[in-house]
Design an enzyme around this catalytic site. Structure first.
Site, PDB file in Angstrom:
ATOM      1  N   HIS A 295      78.398  88.732  50.528  1.00 49.64           N
ATOM      2  CA  HIS A 295      79.442  89.658  49.755  1.00 49.64           C
ATOM      3  C   HIS A 295      79.942  90.720  50.788  1.00 49.64           C
ATOM      4  CE1 HIS A 295      81.141  91.837  46.505  1.00 49.64           C
ATOM      5  NE2 HIS A 295      79.845  92.271  45.996  1.00 49.64           N
TER       6      HIS A 295
ATOM      7  N   ARG B 264      81.740  96.484  38.457  1.00 52.20           N
ATOM      8  CA  ARG B 264      82.415  97.023  39.641  1.00 52.20           C
ATOM      9  C   ARG B 264      83.069  96.491  40.782  1.00 52.20           C
ATOM     10  NH1 ARG B 264      77.767  99.856  39.388  1.00 52.20           N
ATOM     11  NH2 ARG B 264      77.109  97.800  39.148  1.00 52.20           N
ATOM     12  N   THR B 265      82.698  95.193  41.135  1.00 52.16           N
ATOM     13  CA  THR B 265      83.370  94.543  42.030  1.00 52.16           C
ATOM     14  C   THR B 265      84.921  94.150  41.669  1.00 52.16           C
ATOM     15  OG1 THR B 265      81.634  93.577  43.089  1.00 52.16           O
ATOM     16  CG2 THR B 265      83.468  92.817  43.823  1.00 52.16           C
TER      17      THR B 265
ATOM     18  N   LYS C 115      85.334  75.076  28.892  1.00 54.75           N
ATOM     19  CA  LYS C 115      85.653  73.629  28.237  1.00 54.75           C
ATOM     20  C   LYS C 115      85.165  72.523  29.357  1.00 54.75           C
ATOM     21  CE  LYS C 115      89.436  76.022  26.046  1.00 54.75           C
ATOM     22  NZ  LYS C 115      91.217  75.983  26.259  1.00 54.75           N
TER      23      LYS C 115
ATOM     24  N   ARG D   1      84.553  85.186  42.875  1.00 53.53           N
ATOM     25  CA  ARG D   1      82.993  85.567  42.742  1.00 53.53           C
ATOM     26  C   ARG D   1      82.541  84.010  42.019  1.00 53.53           C
ATOM     27  NH1 ARG D   1      79.348  90.226  41.077  1.00 53.53           N
ATOM     28  NH2 ARG D   1      80.123  90.747  43.039  1.00 53.53           N
TER      29      ARG D   1
END
Lengths: 330, 186
Positions: free
Chosen positions: A153, A75-76, A103, A125
């Site tokens: 958020h 969604r975000t 890695k 995020r």
């Protein structure tokens, strides 16, 4: 209007705020009521862009925005990408599964390498609280926090506020119940900060094992009885049970959780007649919310998703005003 | 500071423009008005009333905010972003003749932005430009179709249009910006 006119408006309905003080959006903490109102007012204008036959304006032409997602998100990330494209920015999305992070590259190295390609903005995020703050100190791009660990958020809280304001016309004085996994929720933290700043009356509700320590510092009511929280509420906001963040045994079982804290049509009857039900998604149907409520007439859950695009456009636009022309820190 | 237009002259100019619009377009049938925010919007609404008084037809009227289309939007590195207001065009502009309305025509850059914005809404049959004051000094090849008043100005002057709906009074005044220092432009 003469186009050469100074861009400062003579008056604004946003309590006088005509710009954001910070060039980053790291959290709701630090935003004043005027700044929040400015973002919401700008989002109102941005929402109209999404109704046009050509859903695109040239405002961020030539700007590069990197979406850096170290945690899964549908969604975000999609919402940010659509917002960026509607503003004509060039966008690039990096998910950890396909990046050098797998890695063994450190966060700072990843960021320094990205910075070398001089993006103007980075949407981030990360599972660690504070990661976007670190990024904002290392680089010169404007940073938007798209969710950091259990911290904040901010764009979710802004889109929630936008949705509430669309339905109720205001935020001040509204009774807002926030129910669910309070401990692991960054959405909660951002929402409480925002709703407090805007003068809403917030009541938190969840099992005592999922209440964060120091909840009293939030300066809001809290209870372990959902009926008490929902009573007379204008807004009921459900939070997801975040099983992926649970390292111990916080609840006996999902069924028991639903029995005690799930939002059912019967429980919702205690709220005001024009209550709206919100959920930041993704929903666990039958755990924190009954499907009948989630899909019912009071639910504004899908509106939250579409408003997310408008709110993120507003944030991108307002932050783009602060140019990255600052000299690179050594 | 000198007054160039008072309320009476302003309303006569708007009535005259309404007549010119009807004459040139042979009626109001396919017309729609779009005012540029801020002061183009009340002028567009007044024109709609004038058109209705003359000819009895309602002409759909909308409001356009051109901020997101400005050519100087991201060129000014520091400073607040211009505040964006709502664009409201509650009708299809396809195949209509659009009367684009603004208060002052100066460099032409606002109109350039407005044309780009309008065309993102559809494909009008024609766009005609209405301005209350044309003060000259064009920087782009743009010309008004209907002008309330042609006002020769110097670059050191600023033209202020004040409208009842926004400023509480109807007038156009010419001000010398040197009095306020060089950073003040109109």
């Amino acid at each position: 209007m003469n186009v050469d006119a100074p861009v400062l408006p003579t008056s604004s309905k946003s309590d006088g705020a005509t710009q954001l003080r910070s060039r980053h959006l790291l959290g709701i903490a630090g935003l004043g009521a005027g700044e929040i109102a400015l973002i919401l007012d700008t989002a109102e204008a941005m929402k109209e862009v999404g109704t046009r036959p050509i859903k695109k304006v040239p405002a961020l032409r030539g700007r590069t925005v990197v979406n850096l997602f170290f945690e899964p998100s549908t969604r975000t990330r999609t919402s940010f990408e659509i917002a960026e494209k509607r503003l004509s920015a060039d966008t690039l999305s990096i998910a950890t599964a396909t990046s050098s992070v797998t890695k063994g590259e450190t966060l700072i190295d990843t960021v320094r390498n990205l910075e070398a390609m001089s993006p103007d903005m980075i949407v981030m995020r990360h599972a660690s609280s504070g990661a976007p703050h670190l990024l904002s100190r290392v680089g010169r791009a404007a940073v938007i926090n798209a969710g950091d660990g259990m911290h904040e958020h901010p764009t979710q809280a802004l889109l929630d506020a936008f949705t509430i304001r669309e339905h109720k016309g205001r935020l001040a004085g509204l009774k807002v119940a926030i129910v669910g996994d309070l401990l692991h929720s960054r959405v909660l933290r951002s929402n409480v900060l925002l709703l407090n700043t805007m003068g809403a009356d917030v009541c938190l509700c969840g099992p005592s094992t999922l209440m964060p320590a120091g909840i009293e510092r939030f300066d809001v009511r809290s209870t372990s009885a959902i009926d008490e929280a929902v009573e007379g509420a204008d807004v009921v906001m459900m939070l997801r049970i975040q099983q992926e963040r649970m390292t111990g045994h916080f609840i006996p079982s999902l069924r028991e959780y639903f029995a005690l804290f799930g939002l059912t049509p019967e429980r919702l009857r205690r709220a005001k007649d024009d209550v709206i039900v919100m959920h930041p998604g993704p929903m666990n149907r039958g755990v924190e919310i009954d499907s009948e409520v989630a899909d019912g007439p009071y639910s504004v859950i899908l509106e939250q998703v579409s408003n997310g695009v408008a709110v993120r456009m507003a944030v991108l636009y307002l932050l783009a005003g602060h140019d990255s022309a600052e000299p690179l820190k050594a | 500071m000198s007054e160039v237009m008072d309320g009476d002259r302003m309303s006569r100019a708007i009535t005259r423009i309404a007549h010119e619009i009807l004459e040139r377009n042979r009626g109001a049938g396919e017309l729609a008005l779009v005012g540029i925010r801020t002061r183009g919007v009340p002028i567009a609404r007044r024109l709609a009333r004038a058109l209705k008084e003359i000819n009895g037809e309602d002409v759909p009227t909308g409001a356009l905010d051109i901020t997101l289309y400005r050519d100087d939007l991201m060129r000014n590195p520091v400073g607040p972003q211009p505040v964006i207001r709502r664009t409201e065009i509650p009708f299809s502009i396809d195949d209509r003749k659009i009367l684009l309305v603004d208060d002052v025509l100066y460099t032409g850059r606002t109109i350039r932005a407005a044309l780009d914005a309008l065309i993102d809404f559809g494909r009008p049959r024609a766009i005609q430009l209405v301005v209350l004051v044309d003060r000259g000094h064009r920087e782009l090849p743009i010309k008004a179709d209907y002008v309330g008043k042609n006002l020769p100005t110097s670059l050191k002057e600023s033209v202020q249009v004040r409208l009842q709906e926004i400023d509480g009074t109807d007038e156009v005044v010419l001000e010398s910006t040197e009095l306020h220092g060089p950073e003040v432009k109109s």
